[in-house]
Scaffold this motif. Structure first.
Motif, mmCIF file in Angstrom:
data_model
loop_
_atom_site.group_PDB
_atom_site.id
_atom_site.type_symbol
_atom_site.label_atom_id
_atom_site.label_comp_id
_atom_site.label_asym_id
_atom_site.label_seq_id
_atom_site.Cartn_x
_atom_site.Cartn_y
_atom_site.Cartn_z
ATOM 1 N N LYS A 162 0.766 -1.199 0.019
ATOM 2 C CA LYS A 162 -0.013 -0.164 -0.078
ATOM 3 C C LYS A 162 0.984 1.147 0.134
ATOM 4 O O LYS A 162 0.749 1.986 -0.836
ATOM 5 N N SER A 163 1.785 1.195 1.015
ATOM 6 C CA SER A 163 2.696 2.478 0.856
ATOM 7 C C SER A 163 3.505 2.413 -0.336
ATOM 8 O O SER A 163 3.800 3.727 -0.695
ATOM 9 N N THR A 164 4.030 1.468 -0.751
ATOM 10 C CA THR A 164 4.534 1.615 -2.079
ATOM 11 C C THR A 164 3.766 2.265 -3.359
ATOM 12 O O THR A 164 4.189 3.147 -4.174
ATOM 13 N N ALA A 207 5.931 7.729 2.222
ATOM 14 C CA ALA A 207 5.841 6.873 3.259
ATOM 15 C C ALA A 207 6.874 5.773 3.556
ATOM 16 O O ALA A 207 7.613 5.278 2.621
ATOM 17 N N ILE A 208 7.247 5.244 4.774
ATOM 18 C CA ILE A 208 8.235 4.471 5.144
ATOM 19 C C ILE A 208 7.614 3.068 4.478
ATOM 20 O O ILE A 208 6.392 2.841 4.637
ATOM 21 N N VAL A 209 8.538 2.223 3.746
ATOM 22 C CA VAL A 209 8.409 0.980 3.065
ATOM 23 C C VAL A 209 9.038 0.025 3.783
ATOM 24 O O VAL A 209 10.447 0.279 3.564
ATOM 25 N N THR A 266 4.292 -1.907 9.000
ATOM 26 C CA THR A 266 4.977 -1.040 9.119
ATOM 27 C C THR A 266 4.197 0.603 9.318
ATOM 28 O O THR A 266 4.588 1.279 9.946
ATOM 29 N N THR A 267 3.227 0.557 8.381
ATOM 30 C CA THR A 267 2.496 1.625 8.488
ATOM 31 C C THR A 267 1.216 1.476 9.597
ATOM 32 O O THR A 267 0.475 0.509 9.676
ATOM 33 N N ARG A 268 1.385 2.707 10.597
ATOM 34 C CA ARG A 268 0.381 2.298 12.003
ATOM 35 C C ARG A 268 -0.613 3.349 11.774
ATOM 36 O O ARG A 268 -1.431 3.240 12.643
ATOM 37 N N SER A 324 -5.151 8.768 1.212
ATOM 38 C CA SER A 324 -4.698 8.196 2.445
ATOM 39 C C SER A 324 -4.171 6.850 2.352
ATOM 40 O O SER A 324 -4.956 5.966 1.972
ATOM 41 N N ASP A 325 -2.893 6.630 2.833
ATOM 42 C CA ASP A 325 -2.424 5.341 2.750
ATOM 43 C C ASP A 325 -2.756 4.788 4.398
ATOM 44 O O ASP A 325 -2.752 5.638 5.220
ATOM 45 N N THR A 326 -2.980 3.447 4.334
ATOM 46 C CA THR A 326 -3.626 3.354 5.939
ATOM 47 C C THR A 326 -2.848 2.103 6.335
ATOM 48 O O THR A 326 -2.043 1.385 5.757
#
Ligand SMILES: Nc1nc2c(ncn2[C@@H]2O[C@H](COP(=O)(O)OP(=O)(O)OP(=O)(O)O)[C@@H](O)[C@H]2O)c(=O)[nH]1
Ligand SMILES: [Mg+2]
Length: 469
Positions: free
Chosen positions: A237-239, A250-252, A258-260, A277-279
């Motif tokens: 997702k963050s990618t 976002a951190i990948v 990883t994403t909180r 919105s990345d979740t």
């Protein structure tokens, strides 16, 4: 010229800060009288002797008669000015203290400070702009993409105004045709047949439907689509956020979870603006922080106008993916557009995973997009898919009326509701009662473009402007 506003207003029309030039605008019945107290053309002529819409070099004086600046001054005469009133524009050197001092002189000489959007509001009140054209002025100033600029320009040229005028006139002809025969039965007026009335209303319904549909594009281009990237942990997702944002937003990592929190970013996907919105990955967890993240992910899903549902088929579909499918299918059932992304296409074989791909497609009612989010080339594929959903290429078709904000959409929807109701009423209760609905449709169209609009609505629109516009 008589002004319904009475007062003459002044404001700095350029942004605050140092610049090559700045413009102070003074508009109203007394604009020339005010400016003559502190502005003298170098030619020795008085301001009011200048030809309209011409610029001249002039001295601008402080309260002691000392020169504040040499400026270019342009005089416009009512009604041939932006506001429709007498207007003077002073283009001075762009210093903060200097522009404020010149504005202070205008205020000391009889002008009052203009409120937000007051010049445009005066233009609207003078009939120089319709309400949709005034909103297009805000659109031109706010535009961050070529597409948004194009749409606003088209609307400033009057595309919505022309379309609503045409529908309004059609409604007026129908209503007056029916009422004339009812009110003056002895006049031997040619009455419209029920079929003619029916066809006329159907034409109006059709035109309103097409205008309402245009909001899909107008909203996507001008306001932006609330978009959620949703899926279980580690699917990429963050990618995908980073791919669309074209930066490492976002951190990948390869660590699941990883994403909180929800990470928001506004990005442009071709002509469409996405409020992304990345979740946090959604899965069953006992961890307090993670479970708060999951709750936020689901809230973001419920607010989204577009869902990018992400699956990692290199690991096959599992029970957690099934849960994701169930959540997203509920949104799809409500008509929210969904793009199902089968990510990491470099790691799986589409043929071998055909069953999973089919299953996702059936559950979400859309053919999944096989994507390798790690590769920059994938961006175009994803963007193409997003643009197709919002038909945003129509923006560049000449002179299309496209409505661009929620207020316009509400007015068109309500007008459409009344026109549709008129069609039903005509069949059951007859033409005169159908006309009551048509009159209500006219009044909603009047709200759309400002023929019949309340002061509150006008206030709220012009308060979105900056001071000086
Ligand atoms: N091979 C391959 N790896 C990918 C692709 N997309 C993402 N990844 C990798 O998958 C791992 C997880 O990626 P993220 O973007 O952090 O996944 P996420 O869904 O945001 O994960 P959470 O934040 O934990 O929910 C990282 O190691 C990425 O480099 C892809 O298309 N191909
Ligand atoms: Mg992530």
């Amino acid at each position: 010229m008589y002004s319904m506003f009475g007062s003459t207003v002044a404001a700095i029309s350029t942004p605050r800060g140092k610049g090559g030039i700045a413009v102070i605008r003074i508009s109203g019945e007394e604009a020339l009288t005010v400016c003559e107290k502190f502005v003298s053309p170098k030619s020795g002529k008085a301001l009011r002797e200048l030809r309209a819409s011409t610029a001249c070099l002039a001295d601008v004086y402080d309260e002691e008669g000392g020169t504040l600046d040499e400026a270019i001054v342009t005089v416009y005469r009512a009604p041939r000015s932006y506001t429709g009133e007498d207007t003077v524009e002073i283009s001075c050197h762009g210093g903060v203290l200097l522009t404020e001092s010149i504005l202070a002189r205008a205020l000391a000489c009889g002008a009052v400070q203009a409120g937000p959007g007051e010049f445009t509001r005066r233009a609207f009140s003078a009939g120089k702009l319709s309400l949709s054209q005034a909103e297009a002025v805000i659109g031109m100033i706010d535009a961050e993409t070529r597409a948004a600029l194009t749409l606003s320009r088209t609307n400033l040229n009057g595309a919505i105004r022309r379309k609503t005028d045409a529908i309004y006139d059609k409604l007026k002809a129908l209503v007056s045709g029916v009422y004339a025969v009812i009110d003056f039965p002895d006049e031997d007026l040619a009455s419209m047949s029920d079929n003619e009335i029916h066809d006329g209303i159907a034409e109006v319904v059709h035109a309103l439907e097409s205008l309402r549909r245009s909001y899909k594009t107008g909203h996507a281009v001008c306001e932006g689509v609330r978009t959620v990237i949703f899926g279980k942990p580690n699917t990429g997702k963050s990618t995908i956020l980073n791919l669309l944002a074209e930066k490492e937003r976002a951190i990948v990592t390869d660590i699941a979870g990883t994403t909180r929190d929800v990470i928001s970013e506004t990005v442009t996907a071709g002509n469409v603006t996405l409020r992304l919105s990345d979740t946090a990955g959604v899965h069953g967890t006992d961890d307090t922080v993670e479970s708060i993240g999951v709750r936020k992910s689901i809230e973001a899903l419920e607010e989204a106008e577009l869902v990018l549902a992400v699956f990692d088929l290199s690991r096959g579909l599992d029970a957690e993916d099934e849960e994701i499918l169930a959540h997203v299918a509920k949104r799809a059932d409500l008509g929210i557009p969904v793009i199902a992304v089968c990510n990491k296409s470099d790691l799986f074989d589409a043929d071998a995973n055909n069953d999973d791909i089919d299953k996702i497609g059936k559950a979400l009612g859309t053919a999944p997009l096989l994507l390798c989010a790690k590769s920059e080339e994938s961006r175009d594929t994803l963007v193409e898919r997003i643009e197709a959903l919002f038909e945003s290429n129509d923006v560049f078709l000449a002179d299309q009326a496209v409505i661009t904000n929620a207020r316009q959409h509400a007015a068109v929807s309500e007008a459409l509701g009344h026109a549709t109701c008129a069609l039903d009423t005509l069949d059951v209760l007859g033409a005169d009662l159908a006309c009551t609905e048509l009159e209500l449709a006219m009044s909603k169209l009047g709200e759309l473009d400002g023929r019949q609009v309340t002061v509150d609505v006008v206030d709220s629109i012009f308060h979105r402007f900056c001071v000086g516009k």
